[in-house]
Write a protein that holds these residues in place. Structure first.
Motif, PDB file in Angstrom:
ATOM      1  N   LEU A   1       0.827  -1.201   0.000  1.00  0.00           N
ATOM      2  CA  LEU A   1       0.000   0.000   0.000  1.00  0.00           C
ATOM      3  C   LEU A   1       0.860   1.249   0.000  1.00  0.00           C
ATOM      4  N   SER A   2       1.950   1.220   0.755  1.00  0.00           N
ATOM      5  CA  SER A   2       2.839   2.371   0.773  1.00  0.00           C
ATOM      6  C   SER A   2       3.423   2.613  -0.600  1.00  0.00           C
ATOM      7  N   ALA A   3       3.792   1.508  -1.289  1.00  0.00           N
ATOM      8  CA  ALA A   3       4.369   1.658  -2.619  1.00  0.00           C
ATOM      9  C   ALA A   3       3.364   2.230  -3.595  1.00  0.00           C
ATOM     10  N   GLN A   4       2.081   1.923  -3.368  1.00  0.00           N
ATOM     11  CA  GLN A   4       1.065   2.386  -4.302  1.00  0.00           C
ATOM     12  C   GLN A   4       0.658   3.826  -4.022  1.00  0.00           C
ATOM     13  N   PHE A   5       0.539   4.189  -2.745  1.00  0.00           N
ATOM     14  CA  PHE A   5      -0.016   5.491  -2.418  1.00  0.00           C
ATOM     15  C   PHE A   5       0.996   6.439  -1.785  1.00  0.00           C
ATOM     16  N   GLY A   6       2.150   5.935  -1.354  1.00  0.00           N
ATOM     17  CA  GLY A   6       3.088   6.794  -0.639  1.00  0.00           C
ATOM     18  C   GLY A   6       4.005   7.543  -1.582  1.00  0.00           C
ATOM     19  N   HIS A   7       4.926   8.286  -0.988  1.00  0.00           N
ATOM     20  CA  HIS A   7       5.898   9.051  -1.760  1.00  0.00           C
ATOM     21  C   HIS A   7       7.299   8.569  -1.394  1.00  0.00           C
ATOM     22  N   ALA A   8       7.871   9.124  -0.325  1.00  0.00           N
ATOM     23  CA  ALA A   8       9.208   8.711   0.083  1.00  0.00           C
ATOM     24  C   ALA A   8       9.231   7.242   0.499  1.00  0.00           C
TER      25      ALA A   8
ATOM     26  N   LEU B   1      18.140  20.873  -5.782  1.00  0.00           N
ATOM     27  CA  LEU B   1      18.477  21.935  -6.727  1.00  0.00           C
ATOM     28  C   LEU B   1      17.516  21.843  -7.907  1.00  0.00           C
ATOM     29  N   ASP B   2      16.647  22.825  -8.038  1.00  0.00           N
ATOM     30  CA  ASP B   2      15.678  22.833  -9.130  1.00  0.00           C
ATOM     31  C   ASP B   2      15.368  24.265  -9.531  1.00  0.00           C
ATOM     32  N   SER B   3      14.414  24.411 -10.427  1.00  0.00           N
ATOM     33  CA  SER B   3      14.011  25.728 -10.917  1.00  0.00           C
ATOM     34  C   SER B   3      12.543  25.960 -10.630  1.00  0.00           C
ATOM     35  N   GLY B   4      12.198  27.222 -10.486  1.00  0.00           N
ATOM     36  CA  GLY B   4      10.802  27.583 -10.266  1.00  0.00           C
ATOM     37  C   GLY B   4      10.227  28.310 -11.462  1.00  0.00           C
TER      38      GLY B   4
ATOM     39  N   ASP C   1       7.714  18.024  -4.414  1.00  0.00           N
ATOM     40  CA  ASP C   1       8.718  16.983  -4.660  1.00  0.00           C
ATOM     41  C   ASP C   1       9.927  17.105  -3.739  1.00  0.00           C
ATOM     42  N   ASN C   2       9.817  17.923  -2.701  1.00  0.00           N
ATOM     43  CA  ASN C   2      10.922  18.069  -1.762  1.00  0.00           C
ATOM     44  C   ASN C   2      11.094  16.811  -0.901  1.00  0.00           C
ATOM     45  N   PRO C   3      12.318  16.460  -0.542  1.00  0.00           N
ATOM     46  CA  PRO C   3      12.534  15.283   0.309  1.00  0.00           C
ATOM     47  C   PRO C   3      12.077  15.542   1.737  1.00  0.00           C
TER      48      PRO C   3
ATOM     49  N   MET D   1      15.930   9.472   0.242  1.00  0.00           N
ATOM     50  CA  MET D   1      15.578  10.294  -0.919  1.00  0.00           C
ATOM     51  C   MET D   1      15.306   9.413  -2.133  1.00  0.00           C
ATOM     52  N   SER D   2      14.319   9.800  -2.920  1.00  0.00           N
ATOM     53  CA  SER D   2      13.932   9.040  -4.116  1.00  0.00           C
ATOM     54  C   SER D   2      14.940   9.264  -5.238  1.00  0.00           C
ATOM     55  N   ASP D   3      14.763   8.534  -6.342  1.00  0.00           N
ATOM     56  CA  ASP D   3      15.656   8.691  -7.491  1.00  0.00           C
ATOM     57  C   ASP D   3      15.685  10.145  -7.960  1.00  0.00           C
ATOM     58  N   GLN D   4      14.516  10.736  -8.123  1.00  0.00           N
ATOM     59  CA  GLN D   4      14.453  12.113  -8.600  1.00  0.00           C
ATOM     60  C   GLN D   4      15.131  13.065  -7.621  1.00  0.00           C
ATOM     61  N   GLN D   5      14.900  12.865  -6.349  1.00  0.00           N
ATOM     62  CA  GLN D   5      15.510  13.728  -5.335  1.00  0.00           C
ATOM     63  C   GLN D   5      17.026  13.573  -5.324  1.00  0.00           C
TER      64      GLN D   5
END
Length: 306
Positions: free
Chosen positions: A13-20, A142-145, A190-192, A198-202
């Motif tokens: 369930l965490s994998a389906q609905f969670g984030h970190a 490190l990202d852009s706004g 998308d902040n950690p 931290m996820s792949d993207q993070q």
């Protein structure tokens, strides 16, 4: 339902609905959580933050905040971390500075500004600068706004730095050091929330560094163009560094020798200095498969030399 089955269902369930929590089942993260960093950690979890700081004639820059007891030195003494703005600093949200709810250090800046920040270690008892034998430092998210408010950080003096394969951070060299620049849009969603998970993207939006034998270091935070204020997030050790140091041998920064130049004779034009060129193999990636405020996320890693 058995306890084990319940735990597996919970993870699904965490994998389906969670984030970190999506990455909790990955072995790399389980290893990350249990490993201790090779250098003393800079841990902000239990640190109090002071913003009303006293200064004297020896104080350089504008003290922004001080984190109490972030680590200990080789003698077991408690060490504080003080952050100072060394030149013009503008923020409409200074109240964000310090430590956020997820135990990341945070500095808020107005868009279209650039500031040098000095991170200085002080003996908690005497208030005097104290050098650490080694420590890790991670610049995160490190990202852009909107409005092309692109974040970048420039730093020098580190021994190694690490980026993930497929990193969204561009690297360039200049007279002021190594600059890491964001290339992708991001926002608070998308902040950690955990430096260990931290996820792949993070991870692809972060850079890890190792410093040795110093009582301070200087980072330049820059936000290009105009727009809304941005937050720079940082921590000590993170799972980016854990993955990198487990899977890939760190490449030390070579000492650069300055070319000898003959002194120009009187009446002749000075010798022009050759423009600096990036050394071959400046960035090395792994070839094998392989990671609000309070007081005041597993792939193989690559390393690169500064």
């Amino acid at each position: 339902m058995s306890m084990l089955a319940g735990m597996l269902a919970g993870l699904a369930l965490s994998a389906q609905f969670g984030h970190a929590t999506l990455s909790v089942a990955r072995p790399q993260f389980l290893v990350s959580r249990g490993r201790q960093p090779r250098c003393p950690d800079l841990n902000f979890r239990n640190s109090d933050v002071m913003t009303d700081l006293e200064t004297d004639s020896s104080t350089e820059g504008e003290p922004l905040f001080l984190m109490k007891g972030v680590t200990t030195n080789e003698h077991g003494h408690s060490v504080d971390l003080r952050v100072l703005a060394m030149d013009s600093y503008r923020s409409a949200q200074k109240w964000r500075n310090g430590i956020n709810d997820y135990n990341f250090g945070i500095i808020n800046m107005n868009a279209g500004t650039s500031t040098d920040f000095k991170f200085q270690f002080l003996d908690a008892e005497t208030g005097k600068p104290v050098a650490l034998k080694c420590f890790y430092f991670t610049v995160i998210d490190l990202d852009s706004g909107r409005g092309r408010t692109t974040e970048s950080v420039t730093v020098k003096g580190f021994k190694q730095y690490w980026l993930m394969p497929g990193s969204e951070v561009n690297v360039s060299q200049g007279s002021k050091g190594t600059t890491f620049t964001a290339t992708k849009f991001g926002n608070g969603d998308d902040n950690p929330t955990d430096r260990r998970l931290m996820s792949d993207q993070q991870l692809q939006r972060s850079v890890g560094m190792k410093f040795e034998d110093t009582d301070h270091f200087v980072l330049n935070f820059d936000i290009a163009s105009k727009g809304f204020p941005r937050n720079f997030l940082f921590s000590g050790w993170s799972n980016l560094i854990d993955v990198a140091t487990q899977q890939v041998k760190s490449i030390p920064v070579p000492k650069q020798k300055k070319p000898k130049q003959s002194r120009p004779k009187r009446g002749t034009p000075p010798v022009k200095k050759p423009k600096a060129k990036a050394a071959a193999g400046q960035e090395v990636k792994a070839s094998s498969a392989t990671m609000a405020p309070r007081k005041a996320s597993t792939t193989k890693a690559s390393t690169a030399k500064a």
